[in-house]
Design a protein around this motif. Structure first.
Motif, PDB file in Angstrom:
ATOM      1  N   UNK A 144      24.751  22.625 123.254  1.00  0.00           N
ATOM      2  CA  UNK A 144      26.083  22.796 123.518  1.00  0.00           C
ATOM      3  C   UNK A 144      26.906  23.448 122.377  1.00  0.00           C
ATOM      4  N   UNK A 145      26.185  23.164 121.241  1.00  0.00           N
ATOM      5  CA  UNK A 145      26.861  23.700 119.966  1.00  0.00           C
ATOM      6  C   UNK A 145      26.862  25.471 120.052  1.00  0.00           C
ATOM      7  N   UNK A 146      25.522  25.726 120.515  1.00  0.00           N
ATOM      8  CA  UNK A 146      25.370  27.268 120.549  1.00  0.00           C
ATOM      9  C   UNK A 146      25.953  27.845 121.536  1.00  0.00           C
ATOM     10  N   UNK A 147      25.981  27.303 122.611  1.00  0.00           N
ATOM     11  CA  UNK A 147      26.711  27.897 123.655  1.00  0.00           C
ATOM     12  C   UNK A 147      28.056  27.910 123.921  1.00  0.00           C
ATOM     13  N   UNK A 148      28.801  26.800 123.403  1.00  0.00           N
ATOM     14  CA  UNK A 148      30.201  26.553 123.565  1.00  0.00           C
ATOM     15  C   UNK A 148      30.914  27.138 122.188  1.00  0.00           C
ATOM     16  N   UNK A 149      30.122  26.784 121.102  1.00  0.00           N
ATOM     17  CA  UNK A 149      30.915  27.181 119.758  1.00  0.00           C
ATOM     18  C   UNK A 149      30.237  28.220 118.842  1.00  0.00           C
ATOM     19  N   UNK A 150      29.238  28.656 119.294  1.00  0.00           N
ATOM     20  CA  UNK A 150      28.406  29.516 118.686  1.00  0.00           C
ATOM     21  C   UNK A 150      27.707  29.131 117.170  1.00  0.00           C
ATOM     22  N   UNK A 151      27.456  27.777 117.375  1.00  0.00           N
ATOM     23  CA  UNK A 151      27.166  27.286 115.965  1.00  0.00           C
ATOM     24  C   UNK A 151      25.729  26.668 116.056  1.00  0.00           C
ATOM     25  N   UNK A 152      25.372  26.069 114.784  1.00  0.00           N
ATOM     26  CA  UNK A 152      23.986  25.727 114.857  1.00  0.00           C
ATOM     27  C   UNK A 152      23.996  24.181 114.517  1.00  0.00           C
ATOM     28  N   UNK A 153      23.007  23.261 115.114  1.00  0.00           N
ATOM     29  CA  UNK A 153      22.735  21.861 114.802  1.00  0.00           C
ATOM     30  C   UNK A 153      21.826  21.850 113.758  1.00  0.00           C
TER      31      UNK A 153
END
Length: 298
Positions: A144-153
């Motif tokens: 979700x973080x990668x696809x919706x926000x371009x961020x990394x968990x």
């Protein structure tokens, strides 16, 4: 090319919660962070710093500070109330992205112990079904973080949570999708549970995505294990210490991180809750100087 970036966070000023009168007020924290010589920060508990994106951006810009990551905490592990975990992660991700951060550090607290009383809230080991949920839900969070926000968990193993020992960290990494889940390598929490920090870096070089640099007093950590202290009790007795006076050895950790040839944030943490407001700044300043003399930071 220097690939490590040094920062700090509210934890090093005694901040564990969004709102607590025993904690350093947030304007003082930001001012002292600059005085100590830091330019990067992790945001800490959601609600401690301003949550209005424009105001937060103004407060950071006025001090020449930049956001390394946001912090999800206070909702427990992903094996519990996952809709609540998902909602909180989205809330933190939105603010962090607006502040310019690219990472979200997931801290699975509260865990199975009560930091104040030392009592057990739940079992210290997850069941087979709970492990299944933890692994699947953590991958879902990362996707979700990668696809919706371009961020990394960046998942943060934590003392008194069911991912704290080395075997549990390995199980987490082996059971989650490496495209979406990596480690917030908290050197102190791992040392507290006698993990081989350097071994984890060597074994999972591509899964170390972020670092909390922290040291523990080995004697106090051993006593905490022997006498079954909760982590909060150990912190109040001084188990978290300033470099270079604890474990693991900082020069060896920094060398191993430099050898990864990856861009990494190295965020200083020293657990000091609760603490007198005048204590953190001198420690943070000395720590920053020591680390810059020891490591190769950009």
């Amino acid at each position: 090319m220097r690939r490590l970036r040094l920062g700090s966070c509210p934890d090093s000023w005694g901040v564990w919660y969004a709102d607590d009168p025993r904690q350093t007020p947030w304007p003082r924290f930001l001012d002292e962070l600059v005085t100590a010589g830091y330019h990067w920060l992790e945001l800490g508990p959601y609600g401690y710093l301003p949550t209005d994106p424009a105001r937060l951006a103004d407060e950071l810009a006025a001090r020449g500070l930049r956001c390394a990551a946001g912090t999800v905490g206070g909702v427990g592990g992903p094996h519990k109330d996952f809709p609540a975990v998902l909602a909180e992660t989205r809330r933190v991700a939105g603010l962090t992205r607006a502040a310019g951060g690219r990472d979200v550090v997931f801290v699975p607290v509260p865990g199975y112990r009560d930091d104040a009383t030392g009592g057990y809230r739940e079992a210290a080991e997850l069941s087979t079904d709970q492990w299944r949920d933890l692994l699947a839900n953590t991958t879902t969070l990362g996707r979700m973080l990668a696809e919706e926000y371009g961020m990394s968990l960046r998942f943060h193993p934590h003392a008194d949570y069911q991912v704290e020992y080395q075997s549990q960290v390995e199980r987490l990494l082996d059971g989650t999708d490496p495209r979406f889940v990596s480690l917030c390598l908290d050197t102190g929490h791992l040392a507290y549970r006698r993990a081989d920090v350097l071994g984890l870096i060597r074994q999972y070089p591509d899964r170390v995505g972020y670092v909390h640099l922290k040291q523990m007093d080995p004697a106090l950590a051993a006593r905490a294990a022997a006498e079954d202290w909760a982590f909060g009790q150990a912190v109040r007795l001084g188990v978290s210490v300033a470099p270079p006076s604890g474990a693991p050895e900082v020069p060896a950790v920094l060398k191993a991180l430099e050898d990864l040839d990856a861009e990494l944030f190295v965020v200083v943490e020293q657990d000091m809750y609760p603490v007198d407001f005048d204590v953190p700044l001198p420690i943070a300043t000395r720590t920053r100087r020591y680390l810059e003399e020891t490591g190769d930071f950009g």
